[in-house]
Design a protein around this motif. Sequence first.
Motif, mmCIF file in Angstrom:
data_model
loop_
_atom_site.group_PDB
_atom_site.id
_atom_site.type_symbol
_atom_site.label_atom_id
_atom_site.label_comp_id
_atom_site.label_asym_id
_atom_site.label_seq_id
_atom_site.Cartn_x
_atom_site.Cartn_y
_atom_site.Cartn_z
ATOM 1 N N GLU A 1 0.822 -1.214 0.000
ATOM 2 C CA GLU A 1 0.000 0.000 0.000
ATOM 3 C C GLU A 1 0.854 1.262 0.000
ATOM 4 O OE1 GLU A 1 -2.828 -0.221 3.176
ATOM 5 O OE2 GLU A 1 -4.271 -1.181 1.826
ATOM 6 N N ASP A 2 1.948 1.201 0.782
ATOM 7 C CA ASP A 2 2.746 2.417 0.911
ATOM 8 C C ASP A 2 4.209 2.042 1.178
ATOM 9 O OD1 ASP A 2 3.159 5.129 1.011
ATOM 10 O OD2 ASP A 2 2.956 5.192 3.183
ATOM 11 N N VAL A 3 5.095 2.788 0.607
ATOM 12 C CA VAL A 3 6.526 2.566 0.850
ATOM 13 C C VAL A 3 7.119 3.852 1.432
ATOM 14 C CG1 VAL A 3 8.739 1.953 -0.180
ATOM 15 C CG2 VAL A 3 6.653 0.959 -1.095
ATOM 16 N N THR A 4 7.698 3.736 2.621
ATOM 17 C CA THR A 4 8.254 4.908 3.284
ATOM 18 C C THR A 4 9.768 4.800 3.361
ATOM 19 O OG1 THR A 4 6.310 4.812 4.687
ATOM 20 C CG2 THR A 4 7.998 6.393 5.312
ATOM 21 N N PHE B 1 26.778 8.535 2.725
ATOM 22 C CA PHE B 1 27.029 7.193 2.180
ATOM 23 C C PHE B 1 25.789 6.579 1.514
ATOM 24 C CE2 PHE B 1 30.391 7.722 5.343
ATOM 25 C CZ PHE B 1 31.494 7.421 4.562
ATOM 26 N N ASP B 2 24.725 7.331 1.473
ATOM 27 C CA ASP B 2 23.494 6.945 0.786
ATOM 28 C C ASP B 2 22.957 5.581 1.239
ATOM 29 O OD1 ASP B 2 21.358 7.101 -0.900
ATOM 30 O OD2 ASP B 2 22.441 6.414 -2.672
ATOM 31 N N PHE B 3 22.570 5.517 2.502
ATOM 32 C CA PHE B 3 21.822 4.345 2.960
ATOM 33 C C PHE B 3 20.745 4.777 3.944
ATOM 34 C CE2 PHE B 3 23.624 3.490 7.225
ATOM 35 C CZ PHE B 3 24.810 4.215 7.186
ATOM 36 N N GLY B 4 19.721 3.935 4.083
ATOM 37 C CA GLY B 4 18.594 4.301 4.940
ATOM 38 C C GLY B 4 17.636 3.155 5.145
ATOM 39 N N ASP B 5 16.529 3.458 5.796
ATOM 40 C CA ASP B 5 15.530 2.434 6.112
ATOM 41 C C ASP B 5 14.342 2.549 5.158
ATOM 42 O OD1 ASP B 5 17.187 1.958 8.260
ATOM 43 O OD2 ASP B 5 15.979 3.149 9.656
ATOM 44 N N ILE B 6 13.803 1.405 4.817
ATOM 45 C CA ILE B 6 12.611 1.381 3.972
ATOM 46 C C ILE B 6 11.533 0.589 4.708
ATOM 47 C CG2 ILE B 6 11.627 0.546 1.808
ATOM 48 C CD1 ILE B 6 14.436 0.970 0.601
ATOM 49 N N ASN B 7 10.370 1.206 4.872
ATOM 50 C CA ASN B 7 9.245 0.542 5.521
ATOM 51 C C ASN B 7 8.166 0.286 4.474
ATOM 52 O OD1 ASN B 7 6.713 0.202 6.996
ATOM 53 N ND2 ASN B 7 7.961 0.642 8.790
ATOM 54 N N ILE B 8 7.796 -0.962 4.316
ATOM 55 C CA ILE B 8 6.806 -1.319 3.309
ATOM 56 C C ILE B 8 5.517 -1.712 4.025
ATOM 57 C CG2 ILE B 8 6.269 -2.916 1.433
ATOM 58 C CD1 ILE B 8 9.376 -3.147 1.072
ATOM 59 N N GLN B 9 4.496 -0.896 3.841
ATOM 60 C CA GLN B 9 3.204 -1.185 4.472
ATOM 61 C C GLN B 9 2.358 -2.023 3.529
ATOM 62 O OE1 GLN B 9 1.661 2.681 5.452
ATOM 63 N NE2 GLN B 9 2.728 2.740 7.406
ATOM 64 N N THR B 10 1.794 -3.062 4.099
ATOM 65 C CA THR B 10 1.012 -3.972 3.257
ATOM 66 C C THR B 10 -0.450 -3.966 3.669
ATOM 67 O OG1 THR B 10 1.573 -5.763 4.759
ATOM 68 C CG2 THR B 10 2.929 -5.522 2.801
ATOM 69 N N ALA B 11 -1.290 -4.401 2.751
ATOM 70 C CA ALA B 11 -2.721 -4.490 3.051
ATOM 71 C C ALA B 11 -2.967 -5.696 3.949
ATOM 72 C CB ALA B 11 -3.500 -4.633 1.755
ATOM 73 N N GLY B 12 -4.028 -5.632 4.719
ATOM 74 C CA GLY B 12 -4.406 -6.769 5.557
ATOM 75 C C GLY B 12 -3.685 -6.766 6.886
ATOM 76 N N GLU B 13 -3.720 -7.930 7.525
ATOM 77 C CA GLU B 13 -3.188 -8.027 8.891
ATOM 78 C C GLU B 13 -1.696 -8.318 8.927
ATOM 79 O OE1 GLU B 13 -5.521 -10.954 10.819
ATOM 80 O OE2 GLU B 13 -7.316 -9.717 10.873
ATOM 81 N N LYS B 14 -1.117 -8.542 7.775
ATOM 82 C CA LYS B 14 0.312 -8.883 7.752
ATOM 83 C C LYS B 14 1.164 -7.737 8.290
ATOM 84 C CE LYS B 14 1.282 -12.480 4.480
ATOM 85 N NZ LYS B 14 2.098 -12.854 3.343
ATOM 86 N N ALA B 15 2.218 -8.124 8.984
ATOM 87 C CA ALA B 15 3.107 -7.110 9.539
ATOM 88 C C ALA B 15 3.851 -6.384 8.416
ATOM 89 C CB ALA B 15 4.101 -7.774 10.477
ATOM 90 N N ASN B 16 4.221 -5.157 8.688
ATOM 91 C CA ASN B 16 4.975 -4.396 7.695
ATOM 92 C C ASN B 16 6.359 -5.013 7.513
ATOM 93 O OD1 ASN B 16 2.815 -2.727 7.584
ATOM 94 N ND2 ASN B 16 3.718 -1.129 8.848
#
Lengths: 76, 213
Positions: free
Chosen positions: B164-167, B178-193
């Motif tokens: 649904e959303d990528v942060t 150094f060009d690195f970071g965290d990516i959070n991927i939000q998914t539909a339903g009850e599944k954990a991100n």
Amino acid sequence: MENLTNFLLSANVWLIAKFFVLLAFFVYACFAFILVRQVSMMIEVVVTNLGSLIKMISIGLLIVAIAAFIAMILFL
Amino acid sequence: MPDLYTAKTDADKPINSVSPTKPETSISEKKLKIINELPVSTNPFSAFALNPSGVNFENQKNDETVLLLLRQHWGVNTAWILAGILFFFLPWLFKYFPGYYLLPEKYQLAVFIGWYLLLAAFVFEKFLSWFFNVGIVTDRRVVDVDFFGLLYKEISDAELDKIEDVTLKQVGAIRTVFDFGDINIQTAGEKANIEFNDVPHPRRVVKLLEDLR
């Protein structure tokens, strides 16, 4: 109680040291064995070209750990 | 009086105009184009491996292709690599510890061997943790493989069309340089991100995910 105190006072300190050193090397050998199992599991989950090399390193570490434990039994 | 605004009629449309509703096949064609354009990475130690050769994972489907393999940025390993180098040379300083020479020679040797065995285990464990904690993007889904401790693994995945959303989070000077970071991927339903932490080139990852969705 007196017997225990006498036993502790008369015990050879290096015998106790040897026991703890052997225990430490034995625990390390167990850890190395678990490490081999861990690597086996990891290379099944993520398959890469380096899988067999990493497994060989883990087995090598286990062999060295067992050899060190045996050497400590023999030479200490 | 002339009209101020005249609505466009069908006659104004160009003859070869494309219909706004895309056919279903165009999505797979788009993916195929993306896959074909990706360069092949052959470096097995790469933290950002596009189209990695020889990489598969558990539960991978036969017709599923790994497009991107992500590990933590190399910079994250600096601390334990430096610690490993320091600990490697530390036994040379043992002679300055007054208690060391009170030990018999065979016990000195035992301490010496034990030290390097512990160091080997420390370095190997850290390397394994870095090498096998991966994020994988395939042409169908996103997979996060995490290992905690010695014998615990956690594998979570999400279909690309369920995303649904990528942060993207890139905080601090070091991460920006150094060009690195965290990516959070939000998914539909009850599944954990799904979270990819400290991965290199996070904007490229987000772009790829956007293109594949």
